[in-house]
Design an enzyme around this catalytic site. Sequence first.
Site, PDB file in Angstrom:
ATOM      1  N   ILE A   1     -22.203 113.908  86.031  1.00 49.39           N
ATOM      2  CA  ILE A   1     -22.473 114.576  84.056  1.00 49.39           C
ATOM      3  C   ILE A   1     -21.589 114.323  83.075  1.00 49.39           C
ATOM      4  O   ILE A   1     -22.091 113.564  82.407  1.00 49.39           O
ATOM      5  CB  ILE A   1     -23.139 115.415  84.925  1.00 49.39           C
ATOM      6  CG1 ILE A   1     -24.783 115.880  85.812  1.00 49.39           C
ATOM      7  CG2 ILE A   1     -24.158 116.130  83.540  1.00 49.39           C
ATOM      8  CD1 ILE A   1     -24.999 117.235  85.936  1.00 49.39           C
TER       9      ILE A   1
ATOM     10  N   ASP B   1     -10.563 117.730  82.283  1.00 52.59           N
ATOM     11  CA  ASP B   1     -10.360 118.183  83.816  1.00 52.59           C
ATOM     12  C   ASP B   1      -9.663 118.062  84.432  1.00 52.59           C
ATOM     13  O   ASP B   1      -7.783 118.567  84.147  1.00 52.59           O
ATOM     14  CB  ASP B   1     -11.039 116.719  84.442  1.00 52.59           C
ATOM     15  CG  ASP B   1     -12.588 117.343  85.133  1.00 52.59           C
ATOM     16  OD1 ASP B   1     -12.128 117.627  86.667  1.00 52.59           O
ATOM     17  OD2 ASP B   1     -13.419 116.604  85.832  1.00 52.59           O
TER      18      ASP B   1
ATOM     19  N   LEU C   1     -25.366 134.970 101.669  1.00 55.36           N
ATOM     20  CA  LEU C   1     -25.183 136.095 100.888  1.00 55.36           C
ATOM     21  C   LEU C   1     -24.441 136.909 102.002  1.00 55.36           C
ATOM     22  O   LEU C   1     -22.845 137.543 102.192  1.00 55.36           O
ATOM     23  CB  LEU C   1     -25.926 137.222 100.430  1.00 55.36           C
ATOM     24  CG  LEU C   1     -24.817 138.308  99.682  1.00 55.36           C
ATOM     25  CD1 LEU C   1     -24.172 138.055  98.611  1.00 55.36           C
ATOM     26  CD2 LEU C   1     -26.079 139.309  98.540  1.00 55.36           C
ATOM     27  N   ALA C   2     -25.226 137.013 103.328  1.00 57.26           N
ATOM     28  CA  ALA C   2     -24.540 137.067 104.704  1.00 57.26           C
ATOM     29  C   ALA C   2     -23.379 137.273 104.925  1.00 57.26           C
ATOM     30  O   ALA C   2     -22.865 137.618 105.940  1.00 57.26           O
ATOM     31  CB  ALA C   2     -25.455 137.700 105.497  1.00 57.26           C
ATOM     32  N   ASN C   3     -22.914 135.894 104.894  1.00 57.49           N
ATOM     33  CA  ASN C   3     -21.891 135.084 104.799  1.00 57.49           C
ATOM     34  C   ASN C   3     -20.598 135.001 103.635  1.00 57.49           C
ATOM     35  O   ASN C   3     -19.373 134.540 104.250  1.00 57.49           O
ATOM     36  CB  ASN C   3     -21.993 133.426 105.337  1.00 57.49           C
ATOM     37  CG  ASN C   3     -22.856 133.763 106.918  1.00 57.49           C
ATOM     38  OD1 ASN C   3     -22.923 134.952 107.683  1.00 57.49           O
ATOM     39  ND2 ASN C   3     -23.803 133.009 107.216  1.00 57.49           N
TER      40      ASN C   3
ATOM     41  N   TYR D   1     -23.267 131.203  92.777  1.00 55.47           N
ATOM     42  CA  TYR D   1     -23.689 129.858  91.956  1.00 55.47           C
ATOM     43  C   TYR D   1     -24.946 130.547  91.080  1.00 55.47           C
ATOM     44  O   TYR D   1     -24.981 130.838  89.447  1.00 55.47           O
ATOM     45  CB  TYR D   1     -24.349 128.500  92.195  1.00 55.47           C
ATOM     46  CG  TYR D   1     -25.004 127.134  91.693  1.00 55.47           C
ATOM     47  CD1 TYR D   1     -23.384 126.843  91.232  1.00 55.47           C
ATOM     48  CD2 TYR D   1     -25.375 126.884  91.365  1.00 55.47           C
ATOM     49  CE1 TYR D   1     -23.221 125.644  90.249  1.00 55.47           C
ATOM     50  CE2 TYR D   1     -25.892 125.739  91.215  1.00 55.47           C
ATOM     51  CZ  TYR D   1     -24.917 125.154  90.490  1.00 55.47           C
ATOM     52  OH  TYR D   1     -25.028 124.300  89.683  1.00 55.47           O
TER      53      TYR D   1
ATOM     54  N   LYS E   1     -25.123 130.625  86.715  1.00 52.92           N
ATOM     55  CA  LYS E   1     -25.680 130.008  85.892  1.00 52.92           C
ATOM     56  C   LYS E   1     -27.275 131.057  84.775  1.00 52.92           C
ATOM     57  O   LYS E   1     -27.017 130.888  83.716  1.00 52.92           O
ATOM     58  CB  LYS E   1     -26.936 129.167  86.580  1.00 52.92           C
ATOM     59  CG  LYS E   1     -25.109 127.825  87.568  1.00 52.92           C
ATOM     60  CD  LYS E   1     -25.201 127.528  86.424  1.00 52.92           C
ATOM     61  CE  LYS E   1     -23.879 126.026  86.557  1.00 52.92           C
ATOM     62  NZ  LYS E   1     -22.610 124.665  86.099  1.00 52.92           N
TER      63      LYS E   1
ATOM     64  N   THR F   1     -25.600 113.339  91.723  1.00 52.07           N
ATOM     65  CA  THR F   1     -24.714 113.001  91.044  1.00 52.07           C
ATOM     66  C   THR F   1     -23.710 114.154  93.007  1.00 52.07           C
ATOM     67  O   THR F   1     -24.230 113.723  93.449  1.00 52.07           O
ATOM     68  CB  THR F   1     -23.413 114.307  91.412  1.00 52.07           C
ATOM     69  OG1 THR F   1     -23.987 115.570  91.430  1.00 52.07           O
ATOM     70  CG2 THR F   1     -24.496 113.992  89.197  1.00 52.07           C
TER      71      THR F   1
END
Length: 468
Positions: free
Chosen positions: A240, A259, A318-320, A374, A378, A409
């Site tokens: 993107i 980058d 989340l448990a891992n 994530y 976000k 992507t």
Amino acid sequence: MPQDRYTSFVKSGFGKKLAKKLGLPQPVQLRRHTPGAPPVTGPVLVLSAGAGNAAGTGGTGSAASDADAVAGLLLNGLGSDETIDVRRSPHTAEGTRWGAVIVVTTQAEHPRDLSDAMLALGGTLRALASSGRVVFVSRDAADASSPAQAAVRQGVVSAMRSVAKELRNGATANALVLRDDATVTGTPALAALRFLLSAKSAFVDGQPVTISSDTGHVPQDWEKPLAGKVAVVTGAAQGIGASIAATLARDGARVVAVDVPAAGESLSKVANKISGTALQLDITSPDAGKRIIDHAVERHGGIDIVIHNAGITRDKLLANMDNARWDSVIDVNISAQLAMNEQFLASDRFRDAPRIVSLASTSGIAGNRGQTNYGASKGGVIGMVAASARALAEHGGTINAVAPGFIETAMTTKIPLATREVARRLNALQQGGQPVDVAETIAFLASPATGGINGEVVRVCGQNMVGA
Ligand code: NAD
């Protein structure tokens, strides 16, 4: 545009028959913008609800209605030389395909006022061109002066979302939602109409775009709205980000492509192709914002636009989840942006109507299994943007977020096959978006014309069917 394998299959003779029989999605190739293309192809019908209804029903027929004003904007080519065929009556010769239908509801006072315009719209939908457009022009329920007015305003947004889900052949429905200080003839409304009617908004569907004020400058040339501007794009080496860099350069900006050093080779290619400059930098370094300003000022004489695009995923239930996965996502996707923005706003080189656009995600709105880290980052972008709007406005600038859904992507090729295919199809357009779809929306928000759009989130998700 490359087609995914499923789309190619359902276009083949056998695949087409099978898809029809089983009721499987049959995505169509969306129309995308080509330089010099007119803002809309085909005649545009302007309908209205409430005062000024052209069909003579449901309103008082005030001569100076918002619908008349919108029709006037179109007759004047939406600020450029193009001629647009504008109609006020849905009755046309057999075979007419509408390029777009605009429904102006700003003067509706009560939910009852919608019926004539909505039914007239319904009567046109079978004659909407492929990749045609439905655009509602409404006012914000938050500014309503009565419960009935709030009801009709809120109802318009939901009706628009339902229309978007009914449309086929790449057609979309979206809404301009005007706050009290914004008018239908203001520059941001003009720019938003141009964007939503055009092929630049190919993957923006079912979305309200809120305009708070008439702040904005009409560009000298709508083909080069960013002429004279310096834009920084982070994460520009691929995906993107590379598309954003190319699109901003197409619109006239000089681009600094940023980058990590490990992506240096592809970064140079992106920068060279658009005659920009490359800056190898990890955005999580504490002085990243300062180094970006120094580079932009030294190489290009200033900095006007920042696109916070660099982002990573480290998915785990989340448990891992472990510390490294959680922290790296928060660091890159939101903490780095917060730190850089502080440095930008403290700099006297970032003062003249600056623009910041940040990449959020539909996962930051609806949540997504395996993406707590994530989603937090976000969602954080969305919170940051809303809370920073006032500080940017003090410099005559804006900050907004774009929330992509499924975009084709490298990031989305990492998703396991079955999940990927479901995620790609479960939107009203039945396909993944292209990087350029996100880039076009960012270019729209970065333009000098859209000063009245501040603190907002625009989704580029083809109207995702799952989640919020
Ligand atoms: P991508 O992985 O293809 O590219 C991301 C780029 O960011 C890479 O070039 C990477 O090197 C760079 N980057 C990562 N960490 C960096 C750092 N610390 N400093 C500088 N650069 C760094 O991703 P993409 O799919 O092009 O996504 C771009 C943005 O859009 C991301 O913020 C992503 O979260 C967001 N997004 C993507 C999708 C999608 O479907 N692809 C959906 C929603 C949101």
